[in-house]
Each structure stands twice: as structure tokens, then as C-alpha cells.
Scaffold this active site. Structure first.
Site, PDB file in Angstrom:
ATOM      1  N   ASP A  90       0.850  -1.244  -0.041  1.00  0.00           N
ATOM      2  CA  ASP A  90       0.036   0.143  -0.175  1.00  0.00           C
ATOM      3  C   ASP A  90       0.991   1.318   0.075  1.00  0.00           C
ATOM      4  OD1 ASP A  90       1.074  -0.407   2.491  1.00  0.00           O
ATOM      5  OD2 ASP A  90      -0.872   0.241   3.517  1.00  0.00           O
ATOM      6  N   VAL A 140       3.165  -6.174   2.654  1.00  0.00           N
ATOM      7  CA  VAL A 140       3.683  -5.096   3.505  1.00  0.00           C
ATOM      8  C   VAL A 140       2.605  -4.146   3.531  1.00  0.00           C
ATOM      9  CG1 VAL A 140       5.904  -5.648   3.122  1.00  0.00           C
ATOM     10  CG2 VAL A 140       4.863  -4.035   1.483  1.00  0.00           C
ATOM     11  N   ASP A 176       8.605  -1.766   6.404  1.00  0.00           N
ATOM     12  CA  ASP A 176       8.299  -2.780   5.286  1.00  0.00           C
ATOM     13  C   ASP A 176       9.606  -3.581   4.786  1.00  0.00           C
ATOM     14  OD1 ASP A 176       5.698  -2.234   5.630  1.00  0.00           O
ATOM     15  OD2 ASP A 176       5.437  -0.958   3.994  1.00  0.00           O
TER      16      ASP A 176
HETATM   17  C1  BDR Z   1       3.096  -0.170   8.656  1.00  0.00           C
HETATM   18  O1  BDR Z   1       1.838   0.502   8.130  1.00  0.00           O
HETATM   19  C2  BDR Z   1       2.164   1.403   7.282  1.00  0.00           C
HETATM   20  O2  BDR Z   1       2.255   2.703   7.499  1.00  0.00           O
HETATM   21  C3  BDR Z   1       3.619   1.148   6.799  1.00  0.00           C
HETATM   22  O3  BDR Z   1       3.745   1.247   5.339  1.00  0.00           O
HETATM   23  C4  BDR Z   1       3.949  -0.264   7.418  1.00  0.00           C
HETATM   24  O4  BDR Z   1       3.505  -1.098   6.394  1.00  0.00           O
HETATM   25  C5  BDR Z   1       3.859   0.056  10.069  1.00  0.00           C
HETATM   26  O5  BDR Z   1       2.987  -0.285  11.093  1.00  0.00           O
HETATM   27 CA    CA Z   2       3.115  -0.526   3.973  1.00  0.00          CA
END
Ligand code: BDR
Ligand code: CA
Length: 331
Positions: free
Chosen positions: A13, A128, A245
């Protein structure tokens, strides 16, 4: 000649640290990114898909980008603008240019199904973002579970959360999906906040990326936005910002960077304060009395110094690549 040791789909994302994960994988010849599949999370799926396209276009990566789930399985999507900015990939300076390529045909879920089906035991899913796309794959095609090599994911925590005292964002954003994935029987390798809060992108690392390419440097600008957001809420005295990530990719590249230990784990979906918690049983398990499957390989420790070096080198590779591409276009 380096041979491919990992064929992966990055389900993400983007997201600043998602971008860092994509670039870390792209910089390493041992990893082949078969597809990027976008999901709603750090921003709407329109924005995360668009951001993924901007990333592949800017850095000249030949990777198809598929658009995935618009909503979590049960809940309405909530936009967490405070982390990654209105676009999901805001910059402290130069923005990534608008996408020039177009999204690949078909839904992300179908793309994952097709790739896994055609390559049994070959493809690792690197997840991720929220797990909605992967849960939909497993709901549509439960028979594919044994064909997925492994699911390497950033999400959850064996300790404190970040969006609530108990829950980390990716899992909280679609806890029902994550619960399904935890129960699917696919080998899981989990990079939760308990370890990603050790793997910092430090101020000196961002400075090294900046110094490597004088003048316009959108990689450094984007990393600065990410770190700045973290320092604003966690404290300006912090030595660096957790780079969540890329841990998944770093482990694929060099497993010695992390210590992994097997545990029984589940995702809490009851409404209440623990919603979205990853409940990992860290107690010693007596096999004579406890037959539960240790379904989660949990990253419990990291080598932060070597991690930061690996990531910083990849970010420099990416910054130089943009600079070279820009000069090629200009000449
Ligand atoms: C996760 O949440 C998102 O803000 C980041 O991309 C990461 O995957 C961390 O909590
Ligand atoms: Ca992420």
C-alpha cells in the site's frame, strides 16, 4: 552472473516504507519481483495503485502493477492521513512524477492466483500492507495454500501496537483478513513492530542518500518526509525512524540479519481494545501437553547496523538511477 533465488509478489500500500521495500528488492539481482499488487491501506487503493505505478515508472522497473481490494473484508476503510500524507506518498521536496504507464489488466487477486497456480512452491508473497488481497486469494482458492512458498509480512507485534495500544496498523486495518491468513497453513514469517522498531533509518543514512546525488534528490526528499512524520509524533530527539516494510526483503536477501523463532500466533478480531492484536505465544511450549501448531516464524531480533547499511545502499542505487535516467532524457 547472479541467479534469482527468490521470486516474489509484493502486496503493498505504497506508502514510503513500501517504496523502500520495492526499491530494496529491485536493487538486488537475487530477487525477481513478478508483480506488485496494491491494496487500500496507507491510502485509498486508487492512490496506492497510482503510487506503485509512479514508483515503477520513476525508477524504470519492468514490473506489472495490479489494483487490488478497495475495502477491508468487513469494515469500512479508514484513511490514516497522518502517516504518509494525503497522497500516501508525500514528499518533503520533489514529488515522484505522475505515472506514465497504466495498471495491468485484471484484479490483483486474480494476478496472485494465476502466478501462484502456474509456479507451485516457487512464489513468496511479501505482504507489507493490510492482508485483504491475500485473504481473498485464500477464500477463492484454498487449494492454493500449499502452492504458496511462504508469506513474509510486515504487520502486528509481539508487544505494543502503533494505532492502538494492542494493534499495529496493517493488521488492524483488516484484522479479519489477517486472521484468515494466520490460519491458512501457509508458512508465515512475521516482521512486527517488536523488531521493526529496532531497524531504524537513521539521520546519517538519509544524509548519505542526499549526499550521494547532489541537486534534485527525490529519494532523499521522500525519506525525509517519512522520518519527519515519525519525529513529529515520537519526538525530535529520536535517532531515526523505524523502516518497517523493507525488513521482509532484507531477510530474503540476508537471513542472518534477523533471528526468527517459531510460535503459535493468532489475530484478535473481537470488538474491543484488543481488536487487531497479533497474540503470539512466547511461552515455552511443552510438546507433551501442547499440540498447537507453531504457525508463525517471528522475527525477534535484528542487526540494525547491517540492516541500515543494506537499505541505505539500495536507496543510493535508486537515487542514482533516477539521476541517470533524468540525464539520459535531457541529452
Ligand atoms: C505499517 O503501516 C504502514 O504505515 C507502513 O507502510 C507499514 O507497512 C507499519 O505499521
Ligand atoms: Ca506498508
Amino acid at each position: 552472473m547472479t541467479t534469482t533465488t527468490h521470486r516474489i509478489i509484493i502486496d503493498c500500500d505504497p506508502g514510503h516504507d513500501d517504496m523502500a521495500a520495492i526499491l530494496l528488492a529491485a536493487a538486488n539481482p537475487a530477487i525477481k519481483i513478478e508483480a506488485i499488487t496494491a491494496v487500500c491501506g496507507n491510502a485509498s487503493v486508487d492512490n496506492t495503485t497510482n503510487n506503485a505505478l509512479r514508483i515503477v515508472d520513476t525508477f524504470g522497473l519492468d514490473i506489472p502493477v495490479y489494483r487490488g481490494a478497495t475495502q477491508p473484508l468487513l469494515h469500512r476503510y479508514e484513511f490514516p492521513a497522518q502517516f504518509h500524507g494525503p497522497t500516501g506518498l508525500d514528499s518533503a521536496g520533489a514529488e515522484l512524477p505522475a505515472a506514465t504507464s497504466t495498471v495491468a489488466e485484471g484484479h490483483a487477486v486474480d494476478a496472485i492466483i494465476r502466478l501462484v497456480d502456474a509456479n507451485p512452491g516457487e512464489i513468496s508473497l511479501v505482504v507489507v500492507g493490510p492482508m485483504t488481497n491475500v485473504a481473498l486469494v485464500l477464500a477463492l482458492r484454498p487449494d492454493l495454500a500449499p502452492k504458496i512458498k511462504q508469506i513474509v509480512f510486515m504487520g502486528g507485534s509481539s508487544g505494543e501496537g502503533n494505532v492502538t495500544p494492542a494493534a499495529e496498523f496493517n493488521i488492524w486495518a483488516d484484522a479479519e483478513a489477517a486472521r484468515m491468513v494466520f490460519k491458512a497453513g501457509v508458512p508465515l514469517v512475521m516482521f512486527g513492530l517488536n523488531v521493526t522498531h529496532q531497524t531504524l533509518l537513521r539521520r546519517a543514512d538519509v544524509a548519505a542518500v542526499r549526499d550521494a546525488v547532489p541537486g534534485d534528490n527525490m529519494v532523499a526528499d521522500i525519506l525525509e518526509y517519512y522520518c519527519g512524520t515519525y519525529y513529529r509524533f515520537a519526538g525530535a530527539d529520536k535517532p531515526g525512524a523505524p523502516l518497517h516494510d523493507p525488513c521482509c526483503i532484507a531477510w530474503l536477501i540476508d537471513p542472518s540479519l534477523f533471528e526468527i523463532s517459531a510460535h503459535a500466533g493468532e489475530v484478535i478480531v473481537d470488538n474491543g481494545g484488543a481488536y487487531g492484536q497479533t497474540l503470539i505465544d512466547l511461552r515455552p511450549q511443552d510438546p507433551a501437553h501442547d499440540q498447537r501448531e507453531k504457525n508463525v516464524g517471528l522475527a525477534v531480533a535484528a542487526d540494525p547496523e547491517r540492516f541500515a547499511t543494506l537499505v541505505t545502499q539500495a536507496m543510493i542505487w535508486a537515487a542514482e538511477r533516477v539521476s541517470t535516467r533524468t540525464q539520459d532524457v535531457a541529452s
